[in-house]
Design a protein around this motif. Structure first.
Motif, PDB file in Angstrom:
ATOM      1  N   ALA B 189     122.923-113.148  43.043  1.00  7.67           N
ATOM      2  CA  ALA B 189     122.806-112.817  41.463  1.00  7.67           C
ATOM      3  C   ALA B 189     122.344-113.975  40.756  1.00  7.67           C
ATOM      4  O   ALA B 189     121.440-113.758  39.879  1.00  7.67           O
ATOM      5  CB  ALA B 189     123.839-111.893  41.142  1.00  7.67           C
ATOM      6  N   LEU B 190     123.133-114.991  40.744  1.00  7.49           N
ATOM      7  CA  LEU B 190     122.929-115.994  39.915  1.00  7.49           C
ATOM      8  C   LEU B 190     121.211-116.571  40.253  1.00  7.49           C
ATOM      9  O   LEU B 190     120.776-116.936  39.372  1.00  7.49           O
ATOM     10  CB  LEU B 190     123.770-117.088  40.266  1.00  7.49           C
ATOM     11  CG  LEU B 190     125.154-117.044  39.713  1.00  7.49           C
ATOM     12  CD1 LEU B 190     125.971-118.148  40.121  1.00  7.49           C
ATOM     13  CD2 LEU B 190     125.275-116.888  38.052  1.00  7.49           C
ATOM     14  N   ASP B 192     118.981-115.051  41.447  1.00  7.17           N
ATOM     15  CA  ASP B 192     117.995-113.863  40.992  1.00  7.17           C
ATOM     16  C   ASP B 192     117.837-113.795  39.232  1.00  7.17           C
ATOM     17  O   ASP B 192     116.865-113.140  38.916  1.00  7.17           O
ATOM     18  CB  ASP B 192     118.547-112.502  41.314  1.00  7.17           C
ATOM     19  CG  ASP B 192     118.099-112.214  42.850  1.00  7.17           C
ATOM     20  OD1 ASP B 192     117.227-112.993  43.421  1.00  7.17           O
ATOM     21  OD2 ASP B 192     118.562-111.437  43.612  1.00  7.17           O
ATOM     22  N   GLY B 193     118.521-114.676  38.716  1.00  7.54           N
ATOM     23  CA  GLY B 193     118.277-114.762  37.124  1.00  7.54           C
ATOM     24  C   GLY B 193     119.609-114.378  36.410  1.00  7.54           C
ATOM     25  O   GLY B 193     119.328-114.145  35.280  1.00  7.54           O
ATOM     26  N   CYS B 194     120.628-113.921  36.872  1.00  7.61           N
ATOM     27  CA  CYS B 194     121.769-113.454  36.163  1.00  7.61           C
ATOM     28  C   CYS B 194     122.599-114.574  35.387  1.00  7.61           C
ATOM     29  O   CYS B 194     122.638-115.858  36.052  1.00  7.61           O
ATOM     30  CB  CYS B 194     122.872-112.762  36.976  1.00  7.61           C
ATOM     31  SG  CYS B 194     122.169-111.294  37.579  1.00  7.61           S
ATOM     32  N   LYS B 198     126.013-111.379  33.355  1.00  4.85           N
ATOM     33  CA  LYS B 198     125.469-110.417  33.893  1.00  4.85           C
ATOM     34  C   LYS B 198     125.885-110.134  35.383  1.00  4.85           C
ATOM     35  O   LYS B 198     125.763-109.113  35.806  1.00  4.85           O
ATOM     36  CB  LYS B 198     123.913-110.732  33.758  1.00  4.85           C
ATOM     37  CG  LYS B 198     123.350-110.360  32.552  1.00  4.85           C
ATOM     38  CD  LYS B 198     121.824-110.779  32.496  1.00  4.85           C
ATOM     39  CE  LYS B 198     121.058-110.101  31.146  1.00  4.85           C
ATOM     40  NZ  LYS B 198     120.125-110.915  30.827  1.00  4.85           N
TER      41      LYS B 198
END
Ligand SMILES: Nc1ncnc2c1ncn2[C@@H]1O[C@H](COP(=O)(O)OP(=O)(O)OP(=O)(O)O)[C@@H](O)[C@H]1O
Ligand SMILES: [Mg+2]
Lengths: 362, 294
Positions: B189-190, B192-194, B198
């Motif tokens: 998730a990190l 992927d842009g979180c 988020k």
């Protein structure tokens, strides 16, 4: 697309040194494999490039920008994890769309991109499913889709094929390579499988115990391995090693180890003689078997024969040392039989016994 | 012949299985079902023959829902303040438990610290203690903290105590849900842009939500049904919760038997339990099966 540059990067977990002084320059659009045995620091390296781990020392650059302190979300990398790490509560569609949503891409554009990637990877009919309802190969393609849909500058792949069965793995190897060349995305591919690395990568970085051993094109690694580790790790069946020393007789150089005596090319012999204790390396396909006497070479007795179909691996014993020889299957020999073996002189490698480094001449 | 034999044997085995199920699972439940059936029948009947058989249909037993009823205990008794008390206690317990146990569960699952294993064993042991033996110590504690005999403050004190008793087990349950989220998922998730927040919002929260849901239901119900602590520490009658109220009404039975009213109130009191268990069976099962399988 970007160049990726690691400069003196080290990573420590407490006292464990996972990566030590790593220097790697990956060219724009290049496919680089990080190859090494389990625990050598491959995943750690990848996670540092992704920004999950911060290097303990050293800097990381994308093109000329220092990204060492940049959080993962600002690096625009796509990553496929060893476990795939698909979000179990989202459908395949939402998994692939997730990075795009985070980028605030308009809905119609997201839809277009998700479908495009799904078509490319042939997972269109899976879009409504949850990851739990997919096979390993399907999950792997979804994970790849998620990494590609965001159009990353760098694609990081952590052993993406290791969970697949042998047949699918061979198929996906070719597919991935083709895809990477089509998209032209700078790719760093982690694997502990040397065949995977050799077949797919433009260049291979071989690592061991956190240190880079050699970083070069596959054929260079194969033909001119920089040290004993690389020589032994690359190639299957692996290279044969014999410990001994180089001696000079009447202007000719010989490698000797007990009853073992091999003539060396003059230049190589000269360097070897300076070293004293050396390790001779020769690949199984660079040894030839003769059943007749009188052609020189070394006397050996057949130990075990392992037929592979097209070829056989013939294990011979020379003065107590077992050597593996790759020979055409037509050569019929029986265990216990005495034969002679010949080393192709130009294909002999010598390594310094103490440092393990290759002895080279220019 | 042998085929027929085999069929008979299969039939026999099947019958035996059914009998075992009936003996083990159904028969012990029969008295409970009968009692519930009796409660329901009773609450809608006008008269009771011989104190057992209900007869005649009426809604008047349920009148406490819309009017004041007169009991020995209180002349014009309205049930709603007591419902409010009970809700206050149960919701408070649920809120506190969810707040603390979701954080504690995260820490137990995700963070490496000294004595983590010991702490988890201790937590399990803690849960095994019956709360009765704590009554005296709690009394002194509540008194010293000025939480005794002070209206809603006392009820709040009980809420904290009750939550404290529930938190260990709840933390364990939620820890199990966090354990099922691999680091890879957070990292993905990190990448992927979180942002950290988020990741929590879009990945972790949805995956532990079933656990939080289950824990909040359990702790709500345990607050809703708490009797002993309220009975012991609440001296102000206005602050009784439903179980204590019903208890007092039952004590008054000898002087003024109102079976119908009482059964109706009893059923009304069990309503949340029935609702929760019938709507969230799947969720509750997942706690025991455990896992975030998609
Ligand atoms: N979070 C961590 N804490 C402590 N040590 C770690 C951590 N992550 C990795 N290590 C250690 O660092 C070394 C390198 O680990 P890494 O995961 O990078 O290996 P790898 O090359 O990816 O191996 P594999 O092929 O098994 O995946 C190992 O010795 C490992 O035990
Ligand atoms: Mg790894």
């Amino acid at each position: 697309m970007v160049r990726v540059r690691l400069e003196n990067v080290s990573k420590y977990f407490g006292r464990v040194a996972a990566v030590i002084d790593l220097n790697i320059h990956v060219r724009d659009g290049e496919f680089v494999a990080l190859l090494g045995p389990s625990g050598c620091g491959k995943t750690t390296t990848l996670l540092m490039i992704a920004g999950i781990y911060k290097p303990s020392r050293g800097r990381i650059f994308f093109d000329d920008e220092d990204v060492t302190d940049l959080p993962p979300k600002d690096r625009n990398v796509g990553m496929v994890f060893q476990s795939y790490a698909l979000y179990p509560h989202m459908t395949v569609y939402d998994n692939i769309a997730f990075p795009l949503k985070l980028k605030k891409t308009p809905k119609s554009e997201i839809d277009r991109k998700v479908r495009e990637v799904a078509r490319l990877l042939q997972i269109e009919e899976l879009l409504d499913r949850k990851p739990g309802q997919l096979s390993g190969g399907q999950q792997q393609r979804v994970a790849l889709g998620r990494a590609l849909a965001k159009e990353p500058d760098v694609l990081l792949l952590d052993e993406p094929l290791s969970n697949l069965d042998a047949k699918l793995r061979v198929y996906m190897r070719a597919e991935l390579k083709k895809l990477q060349k089509e998209l032209g995305v700078t790719t760093i591919y982690v694997t502990h499988d040397q065949v995977e690395a050799m077949t797919m990568a433009d260049r291979i970085a071989v690592m061991n115990k956190g240190r880079l051993q050699q970083f070069d094109a596959p054929e260079v690694l194969y033909n001119r391995p920089a040290n004993l580790f690389v020589a032994g790790f690359i190639g299957s069946p692996p290279m044969n090693f014999v410990e001994g020393s180089v001696v000079e007789r009447n202007g000719e150089y010989f490698f000797e180890a007990g009853g073992f005596k091999v003539r060396l090319p003059a230049e190589l012999g000269r360097i070897g003689a300076e070293r004293g204790e050396v390790v001779l390396g020769v690949r199984p396909e660079d040894l030839e078997i003769y059943r007749r006497d009188g052609l020189g070479g070394v006397e050996a007795s057949i130990y075990v024969v392992e037929p592979l179909g097209r070829d056989s691996i013939i294990n011979v014993k020379v003065d107590g040392t077992v050597l593996k020889i790759l020979a055409p299957a037509e050569i019929r020999v029986e265990p216990g039989q005495t034969v002679r073996i010949r080393f192709k002189p130009s294909r002999i490698h010598l390594f310094d016994k103490k440092t393990g480094r290759r002895l080279t001449y220019s | 012949m042998p085929a027929k034999n085999r069929r008979t044997r299969a039939l026999l085995r099947k019958t035996a299985k059914i009998i075992v199920i009936i003996v083990v699972a159904v028969i012990p439940a029969i008295p409970i079902w009968i009692m519930y059936a009796w409660l329901i029948a009773q609450s809608f009947s006008a008269r009771v023959i011989q104190g057992i058989l209900p007869s005649g249909f009426t809604l008047s037993n349920w009148r406490f829902l819309w009017t004041r009823v007169s009991t020995v205990y209180e002349a014009g008794l309205s049930i709603w303040p007591y419902v409010a008390n009970t809700l206050y206690l149960a919701l408070g317990v649920a809120g506190l438990v969810v707040l603390v146990s979701s954080m504690a569960g995260y820490a137990l699952s995700r963070m490496e610290f000294k004595g983590r294993m010991k702490m988890m064993e201790f937590i399990i042991a803690l849960h095994a203690f019956p709360s009765v033996i704590l009554l005296i110590a709690l009394f002194i504690l509540l008194n010293k903290m000025g939480l005794y005999g002070r209206g809603y403050v006392t009820l709040t004190g009980i809420m904290i105590v009750k939550a404290g008793l529930e938190i260990p087990m709840a933390s364990w349950i939620i820890k199990g849900f966090f354990d099922n989220i691999p680091w890879d998922l957070e990292w993905a998730a990190l990448v992927d842009g979180c942002s950290r927040w988020k990741v929590w919002r879009y990945i972790i929260l949805p995956l532990v939500l079933p656990g939080i849901g289950a824990v909040s239901i359990f702790s709500f119900l345990s607050g809703w049904s708490e009797f002993l602590l309220v009975y012991t520490y609440v001296s102000n009658e206005k602050l009784y919760t439903l179980p204590v109220l019903i208890y007092y009404l039952i004590s008054d039975l000898e002087s003024m038997p109102q079976w119908g009213l009482l059964t109706a109130m009893g059923l009304f009191y069990t309503l949340p339990v029935l609702i929760f268990f019938s709507t969230s069976q799947k969720l509750l099962l997942r706690i025991y099966v455990g896992g975030v399988k998609g």
